[in-house]
Structure formats: structure tokens, C-alpha cells
Scaffold this active site. Sequence first.
Site, PDB file in Angstrom:
ATOM      1  N   ARG A  25       0.898  -1.481  -0.253  1.00  0.00           N
ATOM      2  CA  ARG A  25       0.124   0.100  -0.113  1.00  0.00           C
ATOM      3  C   ARG A  25       0.774   1.102   0.007  1.00  0.00           C
ATOM      4  O   ARG A  25       1.834   1.879   1.008  1.00  0.00           O
ATOM      5  CB  ARG A  25      -0.785   0.273   1.390  1.00  0.00           C
ATOM      6  CG  ARG A  25      -1.737   1.596   1.571  1.00  0.00           C
ATOM      7  CD  ARG A  25      -3.114   1.361   0.244  1.00  0.00           C
ATOM      8  NE  ARG A  25      -4.267   2.022   0.259  1.00  0.00           N
ATOM      9  CZ  ARG A  25      -4.242   2.862  -0.333  1.00  0.00           C
ATOM     10  NH1 ARG A  25      -2.768   3.419  -1.328  1.00  0.00           N
ATOM     11  NH2 ARG A  25      -4.874   4.227  -0.238  1.00  0.00           N
ATOM     12  N   GLY A  26       0.911   1.526  -1.143  1.00  0.00           N
ATOM     13  CA  GLY A  26       1.680   3.056  -1.123  1.00  0.00           C
ATOM     14  C   GLY A  26       1.878   3.742  -0.039  1.00  0.00           C
ATOM     15  O   GLY A  26       2.930   4.802   0.546  1.00  0.00           O
ATOM     16  N   ASP A  28       1.383   3.874   3.050  1.00  0.00           N
ATOM     17  CA  ASP A  28       1.517   3.509   3.962  1.00  0.00           C
ATOM     18  C   ASP A  28       3.635   3.877   3.811  1.00  0.00           C
ATOM     19  O   ASP A  28       3.834   3.636   5.111  1.00  0.00           O
ATOM     20  CB  ASP A  28       1.118   2.030   4.478  1.00  0.00           C
ATOM     21  CG  ASP A  28      -0.538   2.353   5.105  1.00  0.00           C
ATOM     22  OD1 ASP A  28      -0.968   3.868   5.194  1.00  0.00           O
ATOM     23  OD2 ASP A  28      -0.467   1.644   5.132  1.00  0.00           O
ATOM     24  N   ARG A  30       5.546   3.509   0.824  1.00  0.00           N
ATOM     25  CA  ARG A  30       6.085   4.182  -0.404  1.00  0.00           C
ATOM     26  C   ARG A  30       7.029   4.361  -0.268  1.00  0.00           C
ATOM     27  O   ARG A  30       8.505   4.094  -0.358  1.00  0.00           O
ATOM     28  CB  ARG A  30       5.351   4.494  -1.145  1.00  0.00           C
ATOM     29  CG  ARG A  30       5.769   4.670  -2.520  1.00  0.00           C
ATOM     30  CD  ARG A  30       5.080   5.560  -3.665  1.00  0.00           C
ATOM     31  NE  ARG A  30       3.795   4.929  -4.007  1.00  0.00           N
ATOM     32  CZ  ARG A  30       4.014   4.126  -5.344  1.00  0.00           C
ATOM     33  NH1 ARG A  30       5.243   3.497  -5.546  1.00  0.00           N
ATOM     34  NH2 ARG A  30       2.511   3.388  -5.963  1.00  0.00           N
ATOM     35  N   GLU A  92      -4.112  -7.825  -6.464  1.00  0.00           N
ATOM     36  CA  GLU A  92      -2.803  -8.664  -6.677  1.00  0.00           C
ATOM     37  C   GLU A  92      -2.655  -9.470  -6.067  1.00  0.00           C
ATOM     38  O   GLU A  92      -1.599 -10.469  -6.445  1.00  0.00           O
ATOM     39  CB  GLU A  92      -1.783  -7.328  -6.325  1.00  0.00           C
ATOM     40  CG  GLU A  92      -1.566  -6.824  -7.693  1.00  0.00           C
ATOM     41  CD  GLU A  92      -0.156  -5.662  -7.556  1.00  0.00           C
ATOM     42  OE1 GLU A  92       0.668  -5.338  -5.741  1.00  0.00           O
ATOM     43  OE2 GLU A  92       0.042  -4.448  -8.169  1.00  0.00           O
TER      44      GLU A  92
END
Length: 1036
Positions: A25-26, A28, A30, A92
Site C-alpha cells: 500500500r503506497g 503507508d 512507499r 494483486e
Amino acid sequence: MAMQSPSSSSSISYGFAYQVFLNFRGGDTREGFIGHLYKALTDKGIHTFIDDRELQRGDEIKPSLDNAIEESRIFIPVFSINYASSSFCLDELVHIIHCYKKKGRLILPVFYGVDPTHIRHQSGSYGEHLTKHEESFQNSKKNMERLHQWKLALTQASNLSGYHSSRGYEYKFIGEIVKYISNKISREPLHVANYPVGLWSQVQQVKLLLDNGSDDGVHMVGIYGIGGLGKSTLARAIYNFIADQFEGLCFLHDVRENSAISNLKHLQEKLLLKTTGLEIKLDHVSEGIPIIKERLCRKKILLILDDVNDIKQLHALAGGLDWFGYGSRVVVTTRDKQLLTCHGIESTHEVEGLYGTEALELLSWMAFKNDPVPSIYNEILIRAVAYASGLPLVLEIVGSNLFGKSIEEWKGTLDGYDKIPNKEIQKILKVSYDGLEEEEQSVFLDIACCFKGYEWEDAKHILHSHYGHCITHHLGVLAEKSLIDQYYSHVTLHDMIEDMGKEVVRQESPKEPGERSRLWCQDDIVHVLNKNTGTSKVEMIYMNFHSMEPVIDQKGKAFKKMTNLKTLVIENGHFSKGLKYLRSSLKVLKWKGFTSESLSSCFSNKASEMISFSIFYLLFLLVCMQKFQDMNVLILDHCEYLTHISDVSGLPNLKKLSFKDCKNLITIHNSVGYLIKLEILDAMGCRKLKSFPPLQLPSLKEMELSGCWSLNSFPKLLCKMTNIENILLYETSIRELPSSFQNLSGLSRLSLEGRGMRFPKHNGKMYSIVFSNVKALSLVNNNLSDECLPILLKWCVNVIYLNLMKSKFKTLPECLSECHHLVKINVSYCKYLEEIRGIPPNLKELFAYECNSLSSSSKRMLLSQKLHEARCTYLYFPNGTEGIPDWFEHQSKGNTISFWFRKKIPSVTFIIILPKDNWVDPKVYFFVNGYEIEIGCYPEICGHSGHTCLFHMKLEEHNEFCRQYEYNMDKGLLKNEWIHLEFKFKIKWDLNLSADEKNKILRSAQMGIHELMEKSNREEDNVIFTNPYISKDKIK
């Protein structure tokens, strides 16, 4: 030609585009953890996929990302606090889990600031985010199913071993992950095949076996089949497919060969080195066993033992499940299925051959590489594929040998293979044969040369007599080693194995057939008889000529030199000079359909030309009596001209005498009744035979008199004959059994079917004695009356199956309830039957087809809930006005009905009321979560329209259902997942009806389901009849 799909070939050969795929989850992670992890991986040269795009909530996974997942080797899902808020991340993850289960990929979950239990149980922030998704999906069936898959994927991923973030330094945490990944990708895959066609489906099947049961358990799986099928190739593909999931790996190649060369202790040393890095020198195998157990019992390893041929190898290298740590897998390949059984390996896979387009694809690649195949080769390619008979090894050898050759050279080479097998192929296939004991080898050669396609029991009897003792054990050994098989009660073996056996015999004397132990080829037999080149080495001759041209025996002495001939089988063929000089060594003579010309040629006397055929046969038997004292088997089936069986007292060792379907046979000599060693007597289909001599045959096990239309009395039995268990008498003129029939004290199955058998009271004691021992009794078409039936039932105190079809009685009496052992009754076509007053206490099945006079009260009794729940019965009877009883919780009109279940496969009672129309051959089709599974008629809906069928279904006991269920259902699903089971019946129509007319008839059917619940499950709903995923009041 179709090539291997990219996904399947990459899974086998490791052609991955990315070594690592990051799922996160970007928002959180990235800019922090993910960025640092990605840099650390790439700094180590690990090619890693990361998606840098910012995606809006609700975006669906894109095709490019879909491909990236398919082409990645290891997945790292990073579970953070808001991970479940992203439908993109969850989609995904579903795809990643699919690759984990179906393609053997490794998942290494990272729990970043979250508790795995929140993910597993969808609580905390994960529960909150999933609830929001559910609220937005309420009006979309597709999205509700999508949500369901998300939950399953989260639970499965959270159950995997992974890394948990802590308060320590993050760079150390990342370092541990990178080190683990580096170790995984540093392993080189095994070479599988130059062209791995046809492997993918078998890899999947073996993977299912490896996954069966608990993930924490240790599983052993056996792969077996004949040489050349590709067992080792499949094992290497399996190794590459799942190796990343284990801490230790070991593939021991060619165990059979290497253990013979360097002793098993060296294989133990290699196992320890590969799995633990321990270098050690062992003095003895017994020293290695405790070390292996100690070092590996806490380690998750993958061990593959390739080409095992001795149980000692398994004892030394993989002695038990407790040798290895939780999650370990052991795969054993062998040619001998019995080895797997002896070692307690229950999960086995028989390697499938390569046929059709896949076989053509492999052959074409071997013969032409990447060049296009000229069309003029199409026919010869098909011939070469047929020659290979499904063996990939043969396709590879033939294709390599013919690479770059002209079509004429192809034809010449294949013509040569038809006569003499390729030496390389022969050597590989002969390994299993070489491992047999001497007499086992001999039995195998008999079957390969003479008995392929024979009835299993017939071949067994002939070979028993040929060797002078029982060879059942030998047949079992040959079957265990995949050299022979039994298919619909016939002996069968692979074409290439057959060729191998015949080549072994040919090599006994490559130039002169008369010097070989067995003769079966028409040209060779003609040569030996015509040239008089037979020798004492010939032990068996099998003749099945394509034409009825006589075999030319110039001097009539062709058999004189064959002093050790034991078996002569003549399925089709005769001799110009007859069977002169047959030696006393002969034990088996089978001559099917011999003609008068065949026997007349046995006698050079000119006067014999005027003797009737029956006299010829008498003379023939006189010759037999004088010469063949040791003969065990005499088969004269289908002999049109045989009219009399003469004195056979000169054949005292005869064990089987058969003259089946001799339609003109009139009389049988009394001596037949005194062959004290006779075990099988077959006179089936002798239509003109009116009487049978008295029998004193204490060794007799089988007697067949059915089809003897003119036979009006059963033979008198002069002694106790305790070995006969089964008597079938149908289509005879026998009306009454003699009092001596009670000498058949071992009889357990009796069929008296035909033209009205009588049971007079004066013989009541005899019938009581006989019937009291019988377990299965069939009295079809014997016009049994209401007066006779109660008497007969009192005799049947131990009968389990009773067939009373086509009788005249009107009532099944109350005394039927005293038949405590009776399980199955058939009263079909009893058109006068009105009342059923007694039900046996242990009845399970009752068939009453076309019993159209059956009363409504009797039908209501058959539909009793108490009856079915107590006895699990199966009933079939004509429709009434009763309809489906109320105790069936779920009822439906039409040809389909369904329900949902969870936790375990349920037991249910099923009812179907078939409409009265002209149709036949109904079949029930099951659908499990949409996958069609045909299991035929369950248990047997026999094509009777206008009937009610009610039966108890134990699906977990149905092998085909369970196999298909396990194959099509994902093994990792939650135990409380709802499984949808639907079944419908389809019909083969007897009339030319329109689609609307057919649908109208189908819609008029009625179906119902009742769950049979155990007491422990009554408080919990594990079977429901509405879709739990779309219903608003679904069960959580």
C-alpha cells in the site's frame, strides 16, 4: 503446432522476468520501508518489480501488472495498517495466491506494524476496511465474489511464514529479508528437458498430491510407470516448481544405478551435504540413518529420490515421516508400484503417456528442430507417433535418429523397428524385466508373446497348467512393476513393452525360430513346420493366423522334435498334415473352432475320408488319452462339428475341460464325471445337449450349463462338492433340482433363471439345506406364486441379495421382515405385485421397475422418513399421486437442484420423480463450484420414465466425485467456506421433439433433498439451500 504456454514453461524451466515482486500500500510504506527494501534488493542485483504509479481507490489490476505477477519468482506482500483499503492491492494478492498454489511460487509476507491475527480473522483495521468494501458491493454479485476471494487470500497469506517488523533497526530487518532472497535465487534450477511438452498438467496433478492434507505435515508421494514415460523428467519439473518453498533441497538422481555402484552410504552422505552442508564419511548405512533423522527432523526439506528399485534404498534415505521437519515433502519415482505400497506411500501418480498433438509436437521438434515440417512428412510422422505408443523417450530417440533424413530413410528405419526394436530403447525398457526372478521373466515372456488381450482368468488357468503350479503371485509382481495390466478383465501391456518381450525371445536364436522357446509369428510358425526345424527348446506355440490357408507340413513330422512342447493354442489355423507326433509333454491344448478337415488330416489312412466327423473326434480323443497323461487343460470351444465327448479317462490330470458353444454336441461320456482333478467344466451354449452324466468331481470349482436349451435335468451329484460357490442356470429346460443338489454345501450364489423352476414340497428339506447357505439367490422368470413365496423365504435365512423379477405373486409377505440378512431385493416387472407387507430390518435397496399394480399404501410406506434415516435405502418404483414427502427440506420442480455445504462433504437423501414420457438413458451430472463432474447414474437411474427414485448419497465414498472434488477445489480454502453443489439430469430422447417440448417435459420432473445429520452437527448449519453470498440474511 501448439507450443508450451509461457506461464507453464517458465514454471518448469525458470524463465522469469523478475526475481521479486513487491505488493504494498503506497500511502503507508512507499516513501519509507518499501523504498529502502527496493534499493537494498537492487543493490544486490536482484531484479525487482515495483509499481511507482499512484492509483486511485477502486482501480483494477492492469494487464501489464497481471503479466508482471505471472513472470515473477518470489512475492513479497507488505501488510501495513491501511493495506486492505486498497482494492488494487487485494486484487494483486488474489493473483499472487493463485501463482503460489498453481505455479509453486514463493510468498514471503512482511507484517509491517500489524498483527497477523488481524489479517487472518479480518479484525482491527482490516475488518473495518473490508466492511466498507462490503457496504459498497451490496448490489453487485460480481464484487461480492471478489470480496470473498480477498478474504480467502488474506487468510492464506497470513498463515505463511514471513517477517515481522520490530522496534529494532530497520536496515537490519531489511538485511535479513535480502539475505534470504539472495539465498533463494542463487540456487540453479535443474535441466528438465530440451522441449518440455506435455508436462504442465502432470506437474499440477502431483502438486495437488503434495498439498493434500495439512501444510504442517510431512507428505510422501510416489510417481510410477514403465521406463521411458518420463518419470525423472516429471520429478525434475516438480523440483523446479516448488523448490523455493523449502529450507533444504536434495535431488538424488539415478538411485538404482548409483546405489549399485557406490553403496547407499554415499547417497546418505550426499543427502546430508545438500540439505545441511555437513561433510561426513560414513562407515555403514546403519550409521547414517540416525544422523539423517537428527539433522533433518526440524528442517523443512524437499527430497526427491529418482529411480528407486529396492525397499532398502527407501529405508536408508527416507525411512519415515518423522525423519523430516514439518512441511517437508518427499517424492519417489520408481517402476515398481509395490515398493511404494510396502513403504506406506499412499499418494501416488501414474505417469501418463504422450499422445496426439503433443506427441507430434515433440517428435517434430526432435526431428526438425525449429524448421517448418514439410507436409510430405505428415503421414510418416503419424506412423512414428503410433510406434512410440505414448513413450516420450521413444519419440526423442526416433526423432534424433531421423534428424535430417529423407522420407525414404524414415520409412526404412520404421520398417526396421517393426522387425527389430531399437537397441537403445530396448535397453531402457528391459531394466524392469532384468530385475525379475527367473520364472517371473518366463511368465512375462509368455504374456508378451502369446496372451496379450486374453481374458485374465483364461490366461491364468493356461499358465497355471503350463507351469504346474499357481502363478498368481508372478502376475501380481508383473503388474506392480508396470509390465502388465488388467483392463476390463483382459490382460494388457504397453505395445513397446510387448515388443521388448518378443525381442528377448527373438534373441534366443536370431536366425532360426525353431530354436526359440516361444512361437507366435505366423511367418515363423510356417517356417518351422514347413522346414521341420522345431527343437526341444520350443515350449509354447500360439497360432492366430489371419487366413484359413493350411500350414504346410511336408512330412507331417513337424512336432516330432518338439519334445518339450507344453502349450499349444490354436485360435485360428489348421495343418495340412494334422497334429501328428505331439509329445506327451503337452499340458495345454486349446483348439478353437477346429474343422473336419483339420482332424481328417491327422490320419493318413485313405479309408478315413469316408468316416463321419464324430468318429474322427473319437479317434482324436483316443490319441489324446494315450499320449497326454499330464494334460491339464483341454479347450475345444466353438467347434461346430463336435457331436460327442468320448471316453476321457486317459486324461486323469485334466483340470479344465471346456467345450463352450459347441452347438451340435449331443452326448457326453460318463468318464467326464470322474475326472477327480477337474476344477472347471464349461458346457455353456451347447444347445442340443439333452443330458449330463453323473458327477463325482470333488475338486470342481466352476460349472457352467447356461444356454443348454435342451438340457432337461441337472446332473446327479455323487459326492460332496464343497469348492463350488456359484451356479448359474439360465436358458435351460431344467424344471426341478435333484435331491443330490444338497451336495453343493459350499454354494453361496445360485441363479435359477428361465422357464419356471418348481419347488415341490417333497424336496423341501433339500431346498432348505441348499438355500440356507446361499447369499445371493436369483429366481428370475420362475412364475413364483403367493403360495410358494412364503415357503421359499423361510428357506432363505442367510440370503443377502434376492432377485424375484418377472414373478406372478401379488404380495411380498410379512415374513420378509424375518430375513435379517437381506439387503437388496429386486421385484422388477412383477406386474401383479400389489402389496408390500414386510420390510427386512436391514434392507438397503429395493427395485420395483414397472410394478404398476403397486398400491398407494405400499408406496407411502416406501417413502417413510424413518425407513430411510435408519437404513440408508435406495428405492425405485412407479410414480403415484403421493408427490415428494414433506420431510425433504428442499424441493424443486425441473431437472436441477442445488445446495451449499461447508466443513465436510454431507450425506443427503435425494428423491427424483421422473415424468412419464418416451426417453431413455438419464444421467446425473454434478457441478462443484461450477466444475462439471459426471459420475454416471447415481447409483443407477435405469432409464425408466414415470418412476420415483429415492436414494441416500454418500458423496465422500464416491471415488470419482472425491477425486474431481479435490482436483477442482483449491486445497487452501478456509474450512468454513461454502461449497456449491448442483446436480441435474439429462436425457437421451427417444422421439423427435422440439426444444420447447423437451424443456416442458424436463420442467415437469420433481426433485428433493434431505440432509442426514449426525447428532453432533444438529446445532450447526453446514448445509443450506440458498446462496450465502448474495442473500441478505446470509450465514456468517
